[in-house]
Design an enzyme around this catalytic site. Structure first.
Site, PDB file in Angstrom:
ATOM      1  N   HIS A 131      75.978  38.886  14.131  1.00 49.04           N
ATOM      2  CA  HIS A 131      74.689  39.239  14.743  1.00 49.04           C
ATOM      3  C   HIS A 131      74.014  40.290  13.853  1.00 49.04           C
ATOM      4  O   HIS A 131      74.685  41.133  13.251  1.00 49.04           O
ATOM      5  CB  HIS A 131      74.932  39.797  16.150  1.00 49.04           C
ATOM      6  CG  HIS A 131      73.664  39.950  16.924  1.00 49.04           C
ATOM      7  ND1 HIS A 131      72.804  41.003  16.705  1.00 49.04           N
ATOM      8  CD2 HIS A 131      73.088  39.175  17.881  1.00 49.04           C
ATOM      9  CE1 HIS A 131      71.745  40.860  17.500  1.00 49.04           C
ATOM     10  NE2 HIS A 131      71.903  39.755  18.224  1.00 49.04           N
ATOM     11  N   GLU A 201      68.168  33.484  14.486  1.00 49.66           N
ATOM     12  CA  GLU A 201      67.583  34.635  15.164  1.00 49.66           C
ATOM     13  C   GLU A 201      66.796  35.464  14.151  1.00 49.66           C
ATOM     14  O   GLU A 201      67.365  36.335  13.479  1.00 49.66           O
ATOM     15  CB  GLU A 201      68.682  35.525  15.756  1.00 49.66           C
ATOM     16  CG  GLU A 201      69.493  34.881  16.846  1.00 49.66           C
ATOM     17  CD  GLU A 201      70.021  35.933  17.820  1.00 49.66           C
ATOM     18  OE1 GLU A 201      69.772  35.784  19.005  1.00 49.66           O
ATOM     19  OE2 GLU A 201      70.647  36.906  17.374  1.00 49.66           O
TER      20      GLU A 201
HETATM   21  P1  PGA Z   1      66.664  39.438  22.789  1.00 50.12           P
HETATM   22  O1  PGA Z   1      67.991  39.438  21.914  1.00 50.12           O
HETATM   23  O2  PGA Z   1      66.683  38.186  23.628  1.00 50.12           O
HETATM   24  O3  PGA Z   1      66.745  40.700  23.612  1.00 50.12           O
HETATM   25  O4  PGA Z   1      65.519  39.436  21.840  1.00 50.12           O
HETATM   26  C1  PGA Z   1      68.494  38.256  21.358  1.00 50.12           C
HETATM   27  C2  PGA Z   1      69.745  38.557  20.581  1.00 50.12           C
HETATM   28  O5  PGA Z   1      69.828  39.599  19.923  1.00 50.12           O
HETATM   29  O6  PGA Z   1      70.690  37.750  20.581  1.00 50.12           O
END
Ligand code: PGA
Length: 285
Positions: A131, A201
């Site tokens: 992540h 992401e």
């Molecule tokens: P968020 O985070 O939905 O709060 O933008 C997503 C993530 O970091 O997996």
């Protein structure tokens, strides 16, 4: 129709009281709407310390449901085989459990860390790896991420690999090459991976309320798909592509409609059991 995978990433949020209420609420909503999850796999990734208790709550719920079914038929669990019992319990496991991270080594002097085996032993089937917050605050490199994927796969769990570009990279228009390079450097080619989940992401969309357009998500889904069908085709048996970054109940249908997108990784909004359940329900439509 391919199943949708909807993953809740609680990050370092919640507490034991809130977690219990969240699970209770999610399970009671599921109780009346079991078929909602026919095409959806829901996964919750709480802080490691809460996993054991959440796993136990989910399992207890499944056993209660199986017992109720058997009682209706005038039977009890001794009347069915262990295999049948396990199958029935699995049917009622409406939410699976994942961890947000684990160490790449099997064991050793790594104060404060937990191994893949440890999270597998407390009921995790998925582990989020790489992540952007781990990369930023814990200086995880693509090499570390690759080693963690190997550790997760060795425990027969599914890695959820996160990739995505920063705002600067997006603006420089080199984001496609950036993500391709990140994917190629993270996914080890020398191990067989039964199931790989890749979450696109974009860092600029995480927790900001900014969301790429459906076209922008679709462009990156095609890029990820191409790499999986090409470079990873020999060692990755099956893969799913998720989107993550400021997903909420309102924007989820449009994002889920993106072709070849298999699901969502949800941070902030997933802390609300009602919202997370609503997104799972929308994904099953
Ligand atoms: P968020 O985070 O939905 O709060 O933008 C997503 C993530 O970091 O997996």
């Amino acid at each position: 129709m391919k199943e949708k995978l909807i993953v809740a990433n609680w990050k370092m949020n919640s507490d034991f009281t809130k977690a219990e209420a969240w699970v209770g609420s999610f399970l009671s909503k599921s109780s009346s709407k079991l078929n909602v999850f026919e095409n959806v796999t829901a996964v919750v990734c709480p802080p490691n310390i809460m996993i054991d208790e959440i796993s136990a709550n989910v399992l207890e719920y499944s056993f209660e449901k199986v017992d109720a079914d058997l009682t209706k038929k005038g039977k009890n669990s001794d009347d069915i085989t262990q295999i049948e019992l396990a199958k029935n319990v699995d049917k009622y496991r409406v939410i699976k459990i994942g961890a947000q991270n684990c160490h790449s080594e099997k064991e050793g002097a790594y104060t404060g860390d937990v191994s893949a085996k440890m999270v597998a032993e407390i009921g995790c089937e998925y582990v989020i790896i790489g992540h952007s917050e781990r990369r930023k605050y814990h200086y995880e490199t693509n090499e570390t991420v690759g080693n963690k994927i190997k550790a997760v796969v060795a425990q027969e769990m599914t890695p959820i690999l996160c990739v995505g570009e920063s705002k600067e990279v997006r603006d420089s228009a080199k984001y496609i090459n950036f993500v391709i390079k990140q994917l190629k450097s993270c996914v080890p080619l020398d191990v067989k991976i039964e199931n790989l989940v890749i979450a696109y992401e974009p860092i600029w969309a995480i927790g900001t309320g900014l969301v790429p357009t459906a076209e922008e998500i679709s462009e990156m889904v095609s890029v990820v798909k191409k790499v999986c069908d090409g470079v990873f085709s020999k060692n990755v048996k099956s893969y799913s592509i998720l989107y993550g970054g400021s997903v909420n109940v309102k924007n989820s249908p449009e994002i889920l409609a993106v072709e070849d997108l298999d699901g969502l990784l949800i941070g902030n909004v997933s802390l609300n059991a009602t919202d997370f359940f609503s997104i799972c329900s929308l994904a099953s439509l």
